[in-house]
Motif scaffolding. Structure first.
Motif, PDB file in Angstrom:
ATOM      1  N   ARG A  22       0.681  -1.367   0.318  1.00  9.27           N
ATOM      2  CA  ARG A  22       0.171  -0.757  -0.060  1.00  9.27           C
ATOM      3  C   ARG A  22       0.868   1.532   0.097  1.00  9.27           C
ATOM      4  NH1 ARG A  22      -2.804  -2.652  -1.178  1.00  9.27           N
ATOM      5  NH2 ARG A  22      -4.636  -4.274  -0.674  1.00  9.27           N
ATOM      6  N   HIS A  23       2.400   1.526  -0.197  1.00 14.04           N
ATOM      7  CA  HIS A  23       3.297   2.170  -0.243  1.00 14.04           C
ATOM      8  C   HIS A  23       4.213   1.880  -1.466  1.00 14.04           C
ATOM      9  CE1 HIS A  23       1.634   2.370   3.919  1.00 14.04           C
ATOM     10  NE2 HIS A  23       1.504   3.778   3.980  1.00 14.04           N
ATOM     11  N   LEU A  24       4.718   2.818  -1.884  1.00 14.57           N
ATOM     12  CA  LEU A  24       5.533   3.406  -2.628  1.00 14.57           C
ATOM     13  C   LEU A  24       6.323   4.231  -2.072  1.00 14.57           C
ATOM     14  CD1 LEU A  24       7.077   2.113  -5.267  1.00 14.57           C
ATOM     15  CD2 LEU A  24       5.748   3.880  -6.678  1.00 14.57           C
ATOM     16  N   PHE A  25       8.098   3.689  -1.705  1.00 12.19           N
ATOM     17  CA  PHE A  25       8.704   5.031  -1.128  1.00 12.19           C
ATOM     18  C   PHE A  25       9.531   4.886  -2.525  1.00 12.19           C
ATOM     19  CE2 PHE A  25       8.071   1.869   1.890  1.00 12.19           C
ATOM     20  CZ  PHE A  25       8.116   3.320   3.299  1.00 12.19           C
ATOM     21  N   GLY A  26       9.999   6.308  -2.716  1.00 11.53           N
ATOM     22  CA  GLY A  26      10.476   6.652  -3.780  1.00 11.53           C
ATOM     23  C   GLY A  26      11.107   8.345  -3.568  1.00 11.53           C
ATOM     24  N   ILE A  27      12.036   8.718  -4.292  1.00  8.55           N
ATOM     25  CA  ILE A  27      12.797  10.012  -4.565  1.00  8.55           C
ATOM     26  C   ILE A  27      13.368   9.934  -6.266  1.00  8.55           C
ATOM     27  CG2 ILE A  27      15.419  11.242  -4.986  1.00  8.55           C
ATOM     28  CD1 ILE A  27      15.415  10.145  -2.083  1.00  8.55           C
ATOM     29  N   PRO A  28      11.994  11.003  -7.130  1.00  3.81           N
ATOM     30  CA  PRO A  28      11.958  10.942  -8.686  1.00  3.81           C
ATOM     31  C   PRO A  28      13.995  11.611  -9.191  1.00  3.81           C
ATOM     32  CG  PRO A  28      11.379  12.834  -7.622  1.00  3.81           C
ATOM     33  CD  PRO A  28      11.380  11.888  -6.277  1.00  3.81           C
ATOM     34  N   GLY A  29      13.711  11.246 -10.212  1.00  4.90           N
ATOM     35  CA  GLY A  29      15.208  11.812 -11.337  1.00  4.90           C
ATOM     36  C   GLY A  29      14.381  11.598 -12.529  1.00  4.90           C
ATOM     37  N   ASP A  30      15.153  12.109 -13.149  1.00  6.80           N
ATOM     38  CA  ASP A  30      14.868  12.141 -14.981  1.00  6.80           C
ATOM     39  C   ASP A  30      14.848  10.775 -15.508  1.00  6.80           C
ATOM     40  OD1 ASP A  30      17.654  12.052 -14.193  1.00  6.80           O
ATOM     41  OD2 ASP A  30      17.763  13.227 -16.262  1.00  6.80           O
ATOM     42  N   PHE A  31      15.234   9.898 -14.858  1.00  5.40           N
ATOM     43  CA  PHE A  31      15.334   8.852 -15.696  1.00  5.40           C
ATOM     44  C   PHE A  31      13.892   7.754 -14.819  1.00  5.40           C
ATOM     45  CE2 PHE A  31      19.726   9.174 -17.116  1.00  5.40           C
ATOM     46  CZ  PHE A  31      19.766   8.809 -18.063  1.00  5.40           C
ATOM     47  N   ALA A  32      13.337   8.391 -14.399  1.00  2.00           N
ATOM     48  CA  ALA A  32      12.682   7.867 -13.411  1.00  2.00           C
ATOM     49  C   ALA A  32      10.793   8.496 -13.982  1.00  2.00           C
ATOM     50  CB  ALA A  32      12.857   7.417 -12.210  1.00  2.00           C
ATOM     51  N   LEU A  33      11.677   9.852 -13.590  1.00  4.61           N
ATOM     52  CA  LEU A  33       9.961  10.699 -13.762  1.00  4.61           C
ATOM     53  C   LEU A  33       8.840   9.745 -14.793  1.00  4.61           C
ATOM     54  CD1 LEU A  33      11.556  14.468 -15.130  1.00  4.61           C
ATOM     55  CD2 LEU A  33      10.738  13.212 -12.629  1.00  4.61           C
ATOM     56  N   ASN A  34       8.415   9.387 -15.804  1.00  7.05           N
ATOM     57  CA  ASN A  34       7.529   8.431 -16.306  1.00  7.05           C
ATOM     58  C   ASN A  34       6.833   8.043 -15.349  1.00  7.05           C
ATOM     59  OD1 ASN A  34       7.690  10.102 -18.507  1.00  7.05           O
ATOM     60  ND2 ASN A  34       8.087   8.194 -19.482  1.00  7.05           N
ATOM     61  N   PHE A  35       7.380   6.369 -14.838  1.00  9.34           N
ATOM     62  CA  PHE A  35       7.126   5.736 -13.315  1.00  9.34           C
ATOM     63  C   PHE A  35       6.246   6.988 -12.291  1.00  9.34           C
ATOM     64  CE2 PHE A  35       7.632   2.793  -9.641  1.00  9.34           C
ATOM     65  CZ  PHE A  35       6.538   2.213 -10.820  1.00  9.34           C
ATOM     66  N   PHE A  36       7.451   8.022 -11.822  1.00  6.59           N
ATOM     67  CA  PHE A  36       6.091   8.667 -10.470  1.00  6.59           C
ATOM     68  C   PHE A  36       5.647   8.665 -10.988  1.00  6.59           C
ATOM     69  CE2 PHE A  36      10.232   7.691  -8.515  1.00  6.59           C
ATOM     70  CZ  PHE A  36      10.364   8.286  -7.270  1.00  6.59           C
ATOM     71  N   LYS A  37       4.860   9.851 -12.355  1.00  5.67           N
ATOM     72  CA  LYS A  37       3.714  10.511 -12.548  1.00  5.67           C
ATOM     73  C   LYS A  37       2.765   8.925 -12.229  1.00  5.67           C
ATOM     74  CE  LYS A  37       1.480  13.453 -14.050  1.00  5.67           C
ATOM     75  NZ  LYS A  37       0.487  14.619 -13.411  1.00  5.67           N
ATOM     76  N   ILE A  38       3.454   7.684 -13.297  1.00  8.88           N
ATOM     77  CA  ILE A  38       2.531   6.809 -13.320  1.00  8.88           C
ATOM     78  C   ILE A  38       1.970   6.641 -11.702  1.00  8.88           C
ATOM     79  CG2 ILE A  38       1.426   4.792 -13.718  1.00  8.88           C
ATOM     80  CD1 ILE A  38       2.665   4.918 -16.649  1.00  8.88           C
ATOM     81  N   ALA A  39       2.706   5.982 -11.028  1.00  8.92           N
ATOM     82  CA  ALA A  39       2.418   6.111  -9.560  1.00  8.92           C
ATOM     83  C   ALA A  39       1.172   6.984  -8.716  1.00  8.92           C
ATOM     84  CB  ALA A  39       3.637   5.329  -8.919  1.00  8.92           C
ATOM     85  N   GLU A  40       2.289   8.052  -9.310  1.00 10.29           N
ATOM     86  CA  GLU A  40       1.148   9.272  -8.413  1.00 10.29           C
ATOM     87  C   GLU A  40      -0.558   8.984  -9.396  1.00 10.29           C
ATOM     88  OE1 GLU A  40       2.084  13.868  -7.462  1.00 10.29           O
ATOM     89  OE2 GLU A  40       2.115  13.370 -10.200  1.00 10.29           O
ATOM     90  N   ASP A  41      -0.620   9.193 -10.011  1.00 11.24           N
ATOM     91  CA  ASP A  41      -1.856   8.906 -10.912  1.00 11.24           C
ATOM     92  C   ASP A  41      -2.687   7.111 -10.717  1.00 11.24           C
ATOM     93  OD1 ASP A  41      -1.389  11.358 -12.467  1.00 11.24           O
ATOM     94  OD2 ASP A  41      -0.998  10.470 -13.892  1.00 11.24           O
ATOM     95  N   TYR A  42      -2.007   6.943 -10.516  1.00 13.00           N
ATOM     96  CA  TYR A  42      -2.352   5.419 -10.021  1.00 13.00           C
ATOM     97  C   TYR A  42      -3.044   5.242  -8.806  1.00 13.00           C
ATOM     98  CZ  TYR A  42      -2.855   0.567  -8.710  1.00 13.00           C
ATOM     99  OH  TYR A  42      -3.140  -0.885  -8.339  1.00 13.00           O
ATOM    100  N   ALA A  43      -2.497   6.246  -7.652  1.00 14.69           N
ATOM    101  CA  ALA A  43      -2.607   6.402  -6.492  1.00 14.69           C
ATOM    102  C   ALA A  43      -3.512   5.509  -5.618  1.00 14.69           C
ATOM    103  CB  ALA A  43      -4.237   7.336  -6.551  1.00 14.69           C
ATOM    104  N   LYS A  44      -3.445   4.201  -6.005  1.00 17.64           N
ATOM    105  CA  LYS A  44      -3.922   2.891  -4.982  1.00 17.64           C
ATOM    106  C   LYS A  44      -2.648   2.504  -4.031  1.00 17.64           C
ATOM    107  CE  LYS A  44      -7.416   0.981  -7.103  1.00 17.64           C
ATOM    108  NZ  LYS A  44      -7.473  -0.391  -7.857  1.00 17.64           N
TER     109      LYS A  44
END
Length: 544
Positions: A22-44
């Motif tokens: 139920r949690h995703l720990f993360g620090i964004p960076g340019d090679f991971a921005l696409n994944f972080f955006k999907i994670a934020e939109d997914y919201a679960k």
């Protein structure tokens, strides 16, 4: 019309959710921005960001340990992923199933003959590094196989309680994934016949033994085997100890519990019980130097049964592809003898000093232990998170049902971020014991507590030095630390700070801290050379 297939990134997030995360720990960076955006939109999955990748990894580890399930951490390529290596190495060494998700340069960007920022020796260097500290690695560079690779990696993390590594090129994150083939669910090999044979052989040994002893280790917690082990001990009437790293893996108030094994530095009765056993059953115990108190040579291999992860060793031979949980179930089905062995003498409860002990004299490590034990009488469900060093040794005298610590890998900087993850995962307010050296490494992650709705209580053993190392090599002159004003930092970060000089101030501050709604930090000023009695015993007897 066929339903639209999720992207590679979304399929991974959905797979994490299906497995209970139920949690995703993360620090964004340019090679991971696409994944972080999907994670934020997914919201679960609640996205939890911190300041620095080492703390991020320890926070995910803390959640994994207290929930006894995998935890996921997402980082960018190179500078992010390589920053988290130490935390992942700790998780690998101590059987904590982190799922490391790293961004990477896109497939369409490669082959141009140029270097990418964050790249080390080669584009593959990072994956090769993680090969040494994870149980499985996969590069998700093909939409046709990505689903199977994701499912396989998550299954391995769960089955082995070890970290896995997934790398996603940034231009594959948004690509539609091909659905996994039916009937391709991954499973590790399991030899049911070997499991039954191993259980039968161990049952015969237990029947013949006059002094059987059960030692419980960290894997009992990782695989949620506590209740089965209690049943085993009660059916066979076996006294139970725990390893240093497995402390609190068995109920400390159970009548068959004898205490924690710490070799000559621990209680002599526990050492005699373990080292004099003619059938020592090690369940989920890592045979490591610090974990076994440097006493491996004191155990007779012919008398040892070692059941860990997916192997059972009985004396000088073993059974492979035997998961610990299944084998334990087979052993419980073996008929137990009617012999009634006497229960071991239970470890004495902590002796509380009278109220007058908390006077105006200088605060000590013993006073910290005394104050914590008094607090736990009122708040018995409080988990303890201890960092490496004297605070970990001191925690052995604190009567808590839950202890999270790096008891084998022994990395500094674990406790504060791990406590954040533990509170996120359990909802229980932790008590953190940390030395000033470890706090200066990762303690600033505490500043995120108000934003995350967390309020741990942190006790800093402040003696302006790496005191445990100084105790080991007293002639060194390189152990000094700058003495920070930790109480002032707590106020700056949105919590409550307490400056503690005396025993009376210590007890008052600790109880007041738990009445606060915000996080709290006790800056306990200790004299140089002040250490716990457990550490003094450990060093003196090991040297002797």
């Amino acid at each position: 019309m066929a339903p639209k297939q999720p992207s590679v990134g979304l399929y991974l997030l959905q797979a994490l959710y299906r497995r209970g995360l139920r949690h995703l720990f993360g620090i964004p960076g340019d090679f991971a921005l696409n994944f972080f955006k999907i994670a934020e939109d997914y919201a679960k999955l609640k996205l939890v960001t911190l300041s620095h990748e080492p703390g991020l990894g320890f926070a995910a580890d803390g959640l994994s340990r207290i929930r006894r399930q995998p935890a996921a951490v997402a980082v960018t390529y190179g500078a992010g992923a390589l920053n988290i290596v130490n935390a992942v190495a700790c998780a690998y060494a101590e059987k904590s199933p982190l799922i490391v998700i790293s961004g990477a340069p896109g497939l369409s960007e490669r082959g141009r003959g140029i270097l990418f920022h964050h790249q080390a020796k080669s584009l593959e260097s990072q994956a090769r590094i993680f090969r040494e500290i994870t149980a499985h690695q996969a590069i998700l560079d093909d939409v046709h196989t990505a689903a199977e690779e994701i499912d396989k990696a998550l299954a391995i993390a769960e089955a082995l309680a070890e970290p896995v590594y997934l790398e996603i090129p940034r231009d594959l994150v948004l690509q539609p994934i091909r659905p996994p083939k039916t009937g391709t669910k991954f499973a590790l090999p399991f030899d049911a016949q070997a499991s039954r044979e191993a259980a039968a052989e161990v049952a015969r040994r237990l029947k013949q033994a006059r002094r059987p002893v059960l030692m419980v280790g960290v894997e009992a917690r990782r695989f949620g085997l506590g209740q089965r082990i209690v049943q085993l001990a009660e059916r066979w009437r076996i006294p139970v100890t725990t390893s240093f790293m497995g402390r609190t893996a068995y109920p400390i108030d159970h009548p068959l519990y004898a205490g924690t094994y710490l070799g000559p530095a621990g209680h002599p009765r526990v050492m005699k019980l373990v080292e004099g056993s003619d059938c020592l059953l090690l369940l989920g115990v890592l045979l490591a130097d610090t974990n076994m108190a440097l006493r491996l040579t004191s155990l007779n291999p012919a008398h040892v049964v070692h059941a860990i992860s997916r192997r059972v060793s009985v004396g000088h031979h073993g059974y492979d592809h035997v998961p610990l949980a299944q084998w334990l179930g087979d052993l419980l089905r073996c008929p137990a003898p009617s012999v009634r062995r006497p229960a071991p003498r239970a470890p004495a409860p902590p002796r509380l000093k009278p109220e007058k002990y908390f006077d105006s004299s200088k605060a000590t490590v013993e006073a910290i232990v005394q104050a914590c034990n008094r607090l736990l009488l009122e708040r018995p469900d409080t988990p303890i998170v201890a960092d490496n060093g004297d605070c970990l040794f001191a925690s052995l005298d604190i009567h808590s049902p839950d202890l999270l610590a790096s008891g084998y890998y022994a990395t500094m900087g674990f406790a504060v971020p791990a406590a954040l993850g533990a509170q996120l995962g359990s909802g229980r307010r932790p008590l953190v014991l940390v030395g000033d050296g470890a706090f200066q490494m990762t303690g600033s992650e505490l500043s995120h507590a108000p934003r995350l709705g967390l309020n741990p209580v942190v006790v800093v053993f402040n003696n302006a030095s790496w005191e445990m190392l100084k105790t080991i090599q007293p002639e060194g002159e390189y152990f000094g630390l700058t003495r920070w004003d930790y109480a002032a930092l707590a106020g700056i970060w949105g919590g409550r700070g307490y400056r503690v000089q005396t025993k009376r101030e210590l007890k008052q501050a600790l109880f007041a801290a738990f009445r606060e709604s915000s996080f709290a930090l006790l800056d306990v000023r200790l004299d140089a050379g002040e250490t716990s009695q457990v550490l003094k015993n450990y060093l003196r007897r090991i040297r002797g």
